[in-house]
Motif scaffolding. Sequence first.
Motif, PDB file in Angstrom:
ATOM      1  N   LEU A 199       1.264 -17.496 -12.447  1.00  0.00           N
ATOM      2  CA  LEU A 199       0.007 -16.744 -12.475  1.00  0.00           C
ATOM      3  C   LEU A 199       0.100 -15.469 -11.647  1.00  0.00           C
ATOM      4  O   LEU A 199      -0.517 -14.451 -11.993  1.00  0.00           O
ATOM      5  CB  LEU A 199      -1.134 -17.625 -11.962  1.00  0.00           C
ATOM      6  CG  LEU A 199      -1.539 -18.786 -12.892  1.00  0.00           C
ATOM      7  CD1 LEU A 199      -2.685 -19.569 -12.281  1.00  0.00           C
ATOM      8  CD2 LEU A 199      -1.932 -18.268 -14.267  1.00  0.00           C
ATOM      9  N   GLY A 200       0.883 -15.527 -10.556  1.00  0.00           N
ATOM     10  CA  GLY A 200       1.077 -14.316  -9.753  1.00  0.00           C
ATOM     11  C   GLY A 200       1.737 -13.217 -10.557  1.00  0.00           C
ATOM     12  O   GLY A 200       1.351 -12.035 -10.465  1.00  0.00           O
ATOM     13  N   ALA A 201       2.713 -13.598 -11.389  1.00  0.00           N
ATOM     14  CA  ALA A 201       3.386 -12.605 -12.226  1.00  0.00           C
ATOM     15  C   ALA A 201       2.435 -12.031 -13.272  1.00  0.00           C
ATOM     16  O   ALA A 201       2.447 -10.822 -13.568  1.00  0.00           O
ATOM     17  CB  ALA A 201       4.599 -13.241 -12.903  1.00  0.00           C
ATOM     18  N   ILE A 202       1.573 -12.903 -13.843  1.00  0.00           N
ATOM     19  CA  ILE A 202       0.608 -12.432 -14.842  1.00  0.00           C
ATOM     20  C   ILE A 202      -0.394 -11.460 -14.224  1.00  0.00           C
ATOM     21  O   ILE A 202      -0.719 -10.404 -14.797  1.00  0.00           O
ATOM     22  CB  ILE A 202      -0.119 -13.631 -15.483  1.00  0.00           C
ATOM     23  CG1 ILE A 202       0.872 -14.464 -16.313  1.00  0.00           C
ATOM     24  CG2 ILE A 202      -1.282 -13.168 -16.344  1.00  0.00           C
ATOM     25  CD1 ILE A 202       0.297 -15.752 -16.848  1.00  0.00           C
ATOM     26  N   VAL A 203      -0.906 -11.812 -13.035  1.00  0.00           N
ATOM     27  CA  VAL A 203      -1.849 -10.928 -12.348  1.00  0.00           C
ATOM     28  C   VAL A 203      -1.185  -9.591 -12.021  1.00  0.00           C
ATOM     29  O   VAL A 203      -1.769  -8.517 -12.213  1.00  0.00           O
ATOM     30  CB  VAL A 203      -2.387 -11.598 -11.069  1.00  0.00           C
ATOM     31  CG1 VAL A 203      -3.181 -10.600 -10.227  1.00  0.00           C
ATOM     32  CG2 VAL A 203      -3.258 -12.798 -11.417  1.00  0.00           C
ATOM     33  N   GLY A 204       0.062  -9.664 -11.523  1.00  0.00           N
ATOM     34  CA  GLY A 204       0.780  -8.431 -11.203  1.00  0.00           C
ATOM     35  C   GLY A 204       0.993  -7.564 -12.422  1.00  0.00           C
ATOM     36  O   GLY A 204       0.836  -6.325 -12.369  1.00  0.00           O
ATOM     37  N   THR A 215      -0.889  -7.557 -15.131  1.00  0.00           N
ATOM     38  CA  THR A 215      -2.200  -7.033 -15.528  1.00  0.00           C
ATOM     39  C   THR A 215      -2.577  -5.808 -14.695  1.00  0.00           C
ATOM     40  O   THR A 215      -3.059  -4.792 -15.225  1.00  0.00           O
ATOM     41  CB  THR A 215      -3.273  -8.126 -15.373  1.00  0.00           C
ATOM     42  OG1 THR A 215      -2.906  -9.276 -16.147  1.00  0.00           O
ATOM     43  CG2 THR A 215      -4.634  -7.616 -15.830  1.00  0.00           C
ATOM     44  N   VAL A 216      -2.379  -5.893 -13.404  1.00  0.00           N
ATOM     45  CA  VAL A 216      -2.679  -4.768 -12.513  1.00  0.00           C
ATOM     46  C   VAL A 216      -1.829  -3.558 -12.877  1.00  0.00           C
ATOM     47  O   VAL A 216      -2.306  -2.409 -12.914  1.00  0.00           O
ATOM     48  CB  VAL A 216      -2.472  -5.177 -11.044  1.00  0.00           C
ATOM     49  CG1 VAL A 216      -2.586  -3.953 -10.118  1.00  0.00           C
ATOM     50  CG2 VAL A 216      -3.473  -6.242 -10.637  1.00  0.00           C
ATOM     51  N   TRP A 217      -0.559  -3.805 -13.161  1.00  0.00           N
ATOM     52  CA  TRP A 217       0.360  -2.695 -13.485  1.00  0.00           C
ATOM     53  C   TRP A 217      -0.050  -2.011 -14.795  1.00  0.00           C
ATOM     54  O   TRP A 217      -0.076  -0.782 -14.896  1.00  0.00           O
ATOM     55  CB  TRP A 217       1.780  -3.230 -13.603  1.00  0.00           C
ATOM     56  CG  TRP A 217       2.786  -2.171 -13.979  1.00  0.00           C
ATOM     57  CD1 TRP A 217       3.367  -1.259 -13.148  1.00  0.00           C
ATOM     58  CD2 TRP A 217       3.307  -1.916 -15.280  1.00  0.00           C
ATOM     59  NE1 TRP A 217       4.217  -0.453 -13.833  1.00  0.00           N
ATOM     60  CE2 TRP A 217       4.212  -0.820 -15.169  1.00  0.00           C
ATOM     61  CE3 TRP A 217       3.104  -2.475 -16.533  1.00  0.00           C
ATOM     62  CZ2 TRP A 217       4.897  -0.316 -16.250  1.00  0.00           C
ATOM     63  CZ3 TRP A 217       3.792  -1.981 -17.624  1.00  0.00           C
ATOM     64  CH2 TRP A 217       4.680  -0.899 -17.478  1.00  0.00           C
ATOM     65  N   VAL A 218      -0.417  -2.829 -15.820  1.00  0.00           N
ATOM     66  CA  VAL A 218      -0.829  -2.261 -17.120  1.00  0.00           C
ATOM     67  C   VAL A 218      -2.106  -1.460 -16.959  1.00  0.00           C
ATOM     68  O   VAL A 218      -2.271  -0.363 -17.525  1.00  0.00           O
ATOM     69  CB  VAL A 218      -1.007  -3.401 -18.148  1.00  0.00           C
ATOM     70  CG1 VAL A 218      -1.674  -2.865 -19.418  1.00  0.00           C
ATOM     71  CG2 VAL A 218       0.334  -4.017 -18.494  1.00  0.00           C
ATOM     72  N   THR A 219      -3.069  -2.013 -16.179  1.00  0.00           N
ATOM     73  CA  THR A 219      -4.337  -1.313 -15.963  1.00  0.00           C
ATOM     74  C   THR A 219      -4.122   0.023 -15.245  1.00  0.00           C
ATOM     75  O   THR A 219      -4.687   1.060 -15.616  1.00  0.00           O
ATOM     76  CB  THR A 219      -5.297  -2.191 -15.149  1.00  0.00           C
ATOM     77  OG1 THR A 219      -5.458  -3.448 -15.798  1.00  0.00           O
ATOM     78  CG2 THR A 219      -6.649  -1.518 -14.988  1.00  0.00           C
ATOM     79  N   ALA A 220      -3.284  -0.012 -14.207  1.00  0.00           N
ATOM     80  CA  ALA A 220      -3.006   1.223 -13.467  1.00  0.00           C
ATOM     81  C   ALA A 220      -2.293   2.240 -14.333  1.00  0.00           C
ATOM     82  O   ALA A 220      -2.528   3.452 -14.244  1.00  0.00           O
ATOM     83  CB  ALA A 220      -2.169   0.897 -12.220  1.00  0.00           C
TER      84      ALA A 220
END
Length: 269
Positions: free
Chosen positions: A254-259, A261-266
Motif C-alpha cells: 500500500l505504501g508503494a501504491i500511495v507513493g 498516486t502522489v507521484w502521478v498527481t504531482a
Amino acid sequence: MARAKKNVRKSGRRHPLATAALVAIGLLVTGAAYTGFSQTSATAEIDLKSSSTIEAGQKLFAANCATCHGAGAQGTAAGPSLIGAGAASVNFQVGTGRMPLAFQGPQGMVKPKQFTEEQTLQMAAYVASLAPGPGLPDSKYLQANGGDAAVANGGSLFRINCAMCHNVAAAGGALTEGKFAPKLTGVAPTHIYEAMVTGPQNMPVFSDANITPQEKADIISYLKYIEQKPAVGGLTLGSIGPVAEGLFIWVIGLGAIVGLTVWVTAKSN
C-alpha cells in the motif's frame, strides 16, 4: 651471461606469500582433522555403563547441577527431579546449552554449550544409572536420508503432531506465559529425536507407541529437507505466517501504491 644467470635465479624464487599460504592451508587441514576426530571419537569411546564414566558424571553433576536438582538428583524447589529422566534428556538439555540455566525464566534458552561432548555424556551416564529412562537414540534413525517416501511421510506426521506449535515450516511460534516453540532448522538430528522422546518443557512426550522410531526418523528427514530446499515462492519473511505477510502487504504494497498516486498527481499538476 651473468645477466641470464641472474634472471634464472629470480624466476626460481617463491612468491613472498607462498609460505604464509602453505602455513594457512596446513592449519586448516589440521584443524578440520582434529575437529572431525574429536566429534566422532567421544561417543565411540565412552561407555555409558562404565563405572568410571558414571563416577566422572556424578562429580560433574555435584559441581554444576546439584544446587537446583539436589545432590541425588531428587529435585528441589528450584529444579525438578531427574530420577528416570534418562540419558536422552540430559544430552538434549546440556548438549543444546539450555542447562545449566543462565537465569530463571519461562523456559530454558538455547545458548553456547558449557561442557564438552564427553562431559555431557558422562553426566548423562550418571543420570541414566539412577533409574530407567529414555536412552540415546540409535544412529540408524538419525541419518535423514530416507528418500522421497520418508520425507513425504515425515511431513505428514509433522503437520499432524508438531506444526500447531512449531509452524508448518518449522520456524517456531509463540506459546502462552512467555513461552515459545523454538525453530527446528539447524538443530542436530540427535537433539530432534531426543526432544520427541523426552518432551522438554511444554513439548509432549512422543513414545514409540505414539510415533515409532522409524517415523521419528522420517520426521527428521522432512525437517532436513525443508531446511535445505530453496524458497521457490520468493521471500519467506521468516515463515511465520499471515502476520508478517499482511504487514508486508500493508506497509510495502500500500505504501508503494500511495507513493505512485502522489507521484502521478504531482506530475499532472
